[in-house]
Design a protein around this motif. Sequence first.
Motif, mmCIF file in Angstrom:
data_model
loop_
_atom_site.group_PDB
_atom_site.id
_atom_site.type_symbol
_atom_site.label_atom_id
_atom_site.label_comp_id
_atom_site.label_asym_id
_atom_site.label_seq_id
_atom_site.Cartn_x
_atom_site.Cartn_y
_atom_site.Cartn_z
ATOM 1 N N LEU A 93 0.822 -1.204 0.000
ATOM 2 C CA LEU A 93 0.000 0.000 0.000
ATOM 3 C C LEU A 93 0.861 1.261 0.000
ATOM 4 O O LEU A 93 0.567 2.230 -0.705
ATOM 5 N N ALA A 94 1.960 1.253 0.751
ATOM 6 C CA ALA A 94 2.851 2.413 0.802
ATOM 7 C C ALA A 94 3.449 2.694 -0.573
ATOM 8 O O ALA A 94 3.573 3.848 -0.984
ATOM 9 N N ARG A 95 3.819 1.652 -1.304
ATOM 10 C CA ARG A 95 4.379 1.853 -2.639
ATOM 11 C C ARG A 95 3.330 2.394 -3.604
ATOM 12 O O ARG A 95 3.638 3.189 -4.481
ATOM 13 N N LEU A 96 2.078 1.980 -3.451
ATOM 14 C CA LEU A 96 1.010 2.447 -4.342
ATOM 15 C C LEU A 96 0.665 3.923 -4.121
ATOM 16 O O LEU A 96 0.285 4.618 -5.059
ATOM 17 N N THR A 97 0.785 4.392 -2.887
ATOM 18 C CA THR A 97 0.373 5.764 -2.568
ATOM 19 C C THR A 97 1.546 6.742 -2.536
ATOM 20 O O THR A 97 1.354 7.910 -2.213
ATOM 21 N N ALA A 98 2.742 6.289 -2.881
ATOM 22 C CA ALA A 98 3.932 7.152 -2.823
ATOM 23 C C ALA A 98 3.835 8.289 -3.834
ATOM 24 O O ALA A 98 3.341 8.108 -4.942
ATOM 25 N N ARG A 99 4.278 9.478 -3.405
ATOM 26 C CA ARG A 99 4.367 10.631 -4.297
ATOM 27 C C ARG A 99 5.838 10.971 -4.511
ATOM 28 O O ARG A 99 6.680 10.682 -3.683
ATOM 29 N N GLU A 100 6.114 11.614 -5.643
ATOM 30 C CA GLU A 100 7.464 12.105 -5.877
ATOM 31 C C GLU A 100 7.782 13.182 -4.839
ATOM 32 O O GLU A 100 6.894 13.864 -4.348
ATOM 33 N N ILE A 101 9.056 13.312 -4.531
ATOM 34 C CA ILE A 101 9.498 14.322 -3.564
ATOM 35 C C ILE A 101 10.175 15.453 -4.317
ATOM 36 O O ILE A 101 11.123 15.229 -5.074
ATOM 37 N N ASP A 102 9.674 16.664 -4.120
ATOM 38 C CA ASP A 102 10.215 17.856 -4.774
ATOM 39 C C ASP A 102 10.969 18.678 -3.740
ATOM 40 O O ASP A 102 10.373 19.437 -2.985
#
Length: 193
Positions: free
Chosen positions: A39-48
């Motif tokens: 679930l954590a991998r599915l909801t990950a966002r890019e970090i800016d």
Amino acid sequence: MTINLTKGQQVSLTKSGGGELDVVRMGLGWKSAPRKGFLARLTAREIDLDASAVLFAGRDPQDVVFFQHLTSDDGSVQHTGDNRVGGAGQGGDDESIVVDLRRVPVHVDQIVFTVNSFTGQTFEEVEAAFCRLVDESNGQELARYTLTGGGRHTAQIMAKVQRSGSGWQMTAIGAPTDGRTFQDLMPAIAQHL
């Protein structure tokens, strides 16, 4: 030869063969920390992460260089552009700020470099983050500061370059703080002037 800086350490900005540096580049690199669990991998966002440089005369801010103002008003400091996702952790710079030390106005006596998570993730979600100082004339890395320790903060005051006699020196600050833009960091920056 690179100097690996520790928090609070200072290094004089001189060429390896002697003489003062003319143009330096402050590079910033990072990558997202690996996510654990499906679930954590599915909801990950890019970090800016965003690099900024604030120019000071004493304690008074004079100018700022960041992703929405890429060149200082006097032209001495230039941001090379916004990277919104970071790198693969291969050691290259994801964002850079180039400083022509010869052109920095004489009343500007220090330049503070910051990094903040514009997307709001904490440094717990970042790995392989670093800032480094490079002699732009030959590409030689002079100093590196690793942004270690993760933490629940969203920004760091990385380092500053300041006038020292007739030359410049760099101080690694590495102070964690919170904020999504350089404006949010101004009270924390003031503690390091």
